[in-house]
Design an enzyme around this catalytic site. Structure first.
Site, PDB file in Angstrom:
ATOM      1  N   ASP A  23     143.953   6.003 -37.412  1.00 31.57           N
ATOM      2  CA  ASP A  23     142.608   5.721 -36.900  1.00 31.57           C
ATOM      3  C   ASP A  23     142.245   4.351 -37.446  1.00 31.57           C
ATOM      4  O   ASP A  23     141.987   4.192 -38.643  1.00 31.57           O
ATOM      5  CB  ASP A  23     141.638   6.805 -37.392  1.00 31.57           C
ATOM      6  CG  ASP A  23     140.183   6.489 -37.032  1.00 31.57           C
ATOM      7  OD1 ASP A  23     139.929   5.480 -36.341  1.00 31.57           O
ATOM      8  OD2 ASP A  23     139.300   7.264 -37.452  1.00 31.57           O
ATOM      9  N   LYS A  87     137.412  -5.079 -35.793  1.00 34.83           N
ATOM     10  CA  LYS A  87     137.613  -4.311 -34.558  1.00 34.83           C
ATOM     11  C   LYS A  87     136.645  -4.741 -33.452  1.00 34.83           C
ATOM     12  O   LYS A  87     136.973  -4.682 -32.278  1.00 34.83           O
ATOM     13  CB  LYS A  87     137.423  -2.828 -34.871  1.00 34.83           C
ATOM     14  CG  LYS A  87     137.749  -1.879 -33.731  1.00 34.83           C
ATOM     15  CD  LYS A  87     137.652  -0.446 -34.203  1.00 34.83           C
ATOM     16  CE  LYS A  87     137.919   0.542 -33.094  1.00 34.83           C
ATOM     17  NZ  LYS A  87     137.876   1.931 -33.600  1.00 34.83           N
ATOM     18  N   GLU A 187     140.093   7.639 -28.926  1.00 36.15           N
ATOM     19  CA  GLU A 187     139.556   8.363 -30.087  1.00 36.15           C
ATOM     20  C   GLU A 187     138.995   9.737 -29.713  1.00 36.15           C
ATOM     21  O   GLU A 187     139.297  10.724 -30.396  1.00 36.15           O
ATOM     22  CB  GLU A 187     138.495   7.506 -30.782  1.00 36.15           C
ATOM     23  CG  GLU A 187     139.132   6.313 -31.516  1.00 36.15           C
ATOM     24  CD  GLU A 187     138.152   5.190 -31.820  1.00 36.15           C
ATOM     25  OE1 GLU A 187     136.934   5.386 -31.633  1.00 36.15           O
ATOM     26  OE2 GLU A 187     138.608   4.115 -32.249  1.00 36.15           O
ATOM     27  N   ASP A 211     130.304  10.682 -31.399  1.00 47.53           N
ATOM     28  CA  ASP A 211     130.906   9.956 -32.522  1.00 47.53           C
ATOM     29  C   ASP A 211     129.897   8.963 -33.110  1.00 47.53           C
ATOM     30  O   ASP A 211     129.659   7.895 -32.539  1.00 47.53           O
ATOM     31  CB  ASP A 211     132.170   9.233 -32.010  1.00 47.53           C
ATOM     32  CG  ASP A 211     132.888   8.450 -33.113  1.00 47.53           C
ATOM     33  OD1 ASP A 211     132.321   8.296 -34.219  1.00 47.53           O
ATOM     34  OD2 ASP A 211     134.018   7.992 -32.863  1.00 47.53           O
TER      35      ASP A 211
END
Ligand code: AMP
Length: 618
Positions: A23, A87, A187, A211
């Protein structure tokens, strides 16, 4: 079971290397594997430490790179050389991020609007993929240290909304870190897998994955059917997360103490310190009613009730996003079968309660929300390694697939470990004049002779129009769809007639059988090669006998008696050699027959040609 590989250097068998699940998060990253004994996914961590590696990279003045917790401490002291949230830059041009440029306390290069962004640290420039590769390298090294084995293959997760450029940048980051990225997985898909969703083919479910991480919020609506995950919609806020929750507490305290918010900009150490206190308060209030501490000589406190009042607007925002995601998916709340919780911030009780109320059902929150994505990535990795055969997401062929050709040889159409879906085709022809049918036998296995492999199916392509041997063109094609279903089709191209059959490729082979088939192919390799050579020699011999026979029948009058006798003797010798297991003898006899027939065959052919050309001008 593990796949079997052959070590080219030693010629010995070795279990396939481990494939890890990663992850690669905005705030934190981590690695997980399937535990070889318990078969359960676990996040890797060093003794007495966290599985989470902060996604922070620090460059010192000598170009040394530090990643993780150690780098995090430089966020305050050396913000220009300490990169966080890389990211957010993946696959982006400066144009894409310029509205949020102030978010980054390091230098994001803005000299070109179109090309991909770069980050400057010291006198060096880094692409976002390079920055992410430092995090991946750190994860790889940690995993190798813990597992005591090289780690070269990985599955990496990305947000469902990542476009091709962002996914490619993630793959590049993997490559730069020395990892073979076998799969980029969404994800929310990984999180669902960690809850066991999608692991059974019959299952049909609509899933909402909520999330809420440190800096981002994503809601994804997924549909799973036939073992395939489909993203119906995504929504969210790329600047909403736990950091905002912390900030709301900080602001509350500043107000209480009568301190101007500008103090945070001026005094970085103070800002960092009070933020850490706020985060501690948030975590403490998940299971307590009041938090009290002293900071810089001041007493700070906050009750759960006030805390919940502060964050209600943030939670409401996520509910608006969730509602929009449902709308985009064309669904109502009642259509959602499962709600999955991901991200550390979903530990806040108010968040969980609000989401549960919104969807009208209990949420799935039993798996550690920080680890759930990595755990799912490990499950996906295990599936790719072929270790979890109950699962449909299997996307490689465990054994070669092919058809039987002359002499019982296996002609491989799709080699073992090929990606699924896949297709291959090859042309064959008839052996006999006027042959009207062709038997297509489909086999699975690694051996050279079909008899040593597993027969999966057989069918006949019939009604081929009468043609001389070798004239018909039969195209045999193999197509394995994403479900692992193999469709074999045979089509005679001149006439267009065709026939097909559907085969389930992974038919009830047990792990032990699969392993045995692979091992057999290796232990029998030598004899298999010899057998193949013998069969090929025999086939050649048989064909030569047949054509010679035909030729002399047609041309009896053009052959001398001596030629005829010699040919008959050579044919007999060849015929006899075919019954013996000596390929060299067969080759010799083939050669002898050819030597005898060649002179008269050429003579007869020349005569035929000059006859045909008589009277014709060129
Ligand atoms: P993630 O990006 O998923 O690693 O989430 C990190 C965020 O979760 C950070 O903002 C943490 O402060 C937050 N977090 C971690 N533990 C808790 C907790 N027990 N209660 C509330 N927030 C938490």
């Amino acid at each position: 079971m593990a796949k079997i590989a052959i070590n080219i250097a030693t010629g010995s068998l070795q279990k396939e290397e481990i494939i890890v699940g990663i992850d690669l998060g905005t705030t934190n990253s981590l690695v997980a594997i399937i535990h070889p004994d318990t078969r359960q996914p676990i996040a890797l961590k060093e003794h007495n430490s966290s599985s989470l590696v902060p996604s922070v990279i620090h460059f010192d003045e000598y170009g040394n790179v530090t990643v993780g917790e150690a780098a995090k401490s430089f966020l305050v002291t050396q913000p220009q050389n300490t990169i966080f949230s890389a990211k957010r830059l993946m696959g982006k041009s400066y144009n894409d991020i310029k509205d949020n440029a102030s978010f980054f306390s390091y230098k994001v290069i803005d000299d070109s609007n179109q090309t991909m962004v770069k980050v400057q640290a010291g006198n060096k420039f880094y692409t976002p993929a390079e920055l992410s590769s430092f995090i991946l390298k750190e994860l790889k090294q940690r995993a190798e240290h813990i597992l005591k084995t090289p780690v070269n293959k990985a599955v990496i997760t990305v947000p469902a909304y990542f476009n091709d450029a962002q996914r490619q940048a993630t793959r590049d980051a993997g490559k730069l870190a020395g990892l073979d990225v076998l799969r980029i997985v969404n994800e929310p898909t990984a999180a669902s897998l960690a809850y066991g969703l999608g692991l059974h083919k019959e299952e049909e479910k609509t899933i909402a994955v909520y999330d809420l991480g440190g800096g981002t919020f994503d809601i994804s609506i997924l549909k799973i059917s036939n073992g395939i995950f489909e993203v119906l919609s995504t929504n969210g806020d790329t600047y909403l997360g736990g950091d905002d929750i912390d900030n709301s507490i900080v602001k509350y305290w500043l107000q209480q103490a009568g301190i101007n918010e500008d103090e945070l900009k001026v005094n970085k150490e103070f800002a960092q310190g009070i933020r850490l206190q706020a985060e501690a308060a948030k975590i403490y209030l998940s299971s307590n009613d009041i938090f009290e501490t002293t900071f810089n000589g001041d007493a700070l406190s906050i009750t759960k009730k006030i805390f919940e009042g502060l964050i209600q607007p943030l939670v409401d925002k996520t509910i608006v996003c969730s509602s929009n995601a449902l709308k985009d998916a064309g669904l109502t709340k009642t259509a959602i079968d499962v709600v999955v919780m991901v991200g550390g911030s979903t530990r806040v009780p108010l968040v969980k309660e609000s989401i549960s109320n919104f969807f009208g059902k209990a949420v799935n929150d039993t798996v550690n929300p920080d680890e759930v994505v990595a755990l799912g990535a490990a499950i996906q990795a295990d599936i790719l390694a072929g270790n979890n055969k109950d699962v449909l997401l299997l996307d490689i062929t465990p054994l070669s697939l092919g058809i039987e050709t002359m002499g019982g040889l296996m002609d491989v159409m799709i080699a073992r470990n090929s990606k699924i879906p896949n297709k291959a085709s090859r042309q064959y022809t008839t052996q006999k004049d006027g042959q009207s049918g062709m038997k297509i036998s489909v086999y699975q296995g690694e051996r050279d002779m079909v008899n040593d492999n597993r027969k999966l199916a057989e069918f006949n392509l019939s009604n081929i129009p009468a043609m001389p041997a070798g004239m018909a063109k039969v195209e045999v094609s193999f197509l394995i769809n994403a479900d692992g279903i193999l469709v074999v089709k045979a089509k005679e191209l001149r006439s267009g007639i065709e026939q097909s059959i559907e085969v389930k490729a992974q038919q009830d082979l047990t792990d032990a059988e699969l392993e045995k088939m692979l091992l057999d192919s290796i232990t029998h390799a030598k004899e298999d090669i010899a057998t193949r050579a013998l069969v090929e020699a025999r086939t050649e011999g048989e064909q030569l006998l047949e054509t010679t026979e035909k030729f002399i029948q047609k041309n009896t009058t053009h052959l001398s008696k001596e030629e005829f006798m010699q040919t008959a003797a050579a044919m007999q010798a060849l015929q006899l050699s075919l019954t013996m297991n000596d390929k060299d003898l067969i080759h010799t006899k083939v050669e002898e027959l050819n030597n005898i027939s060649r002179p008269y065959a050429e003579r007869i052919m020349d005569a035929a040609i000059s006859y045909a050309m008589r009277g014709k001008t060129i």
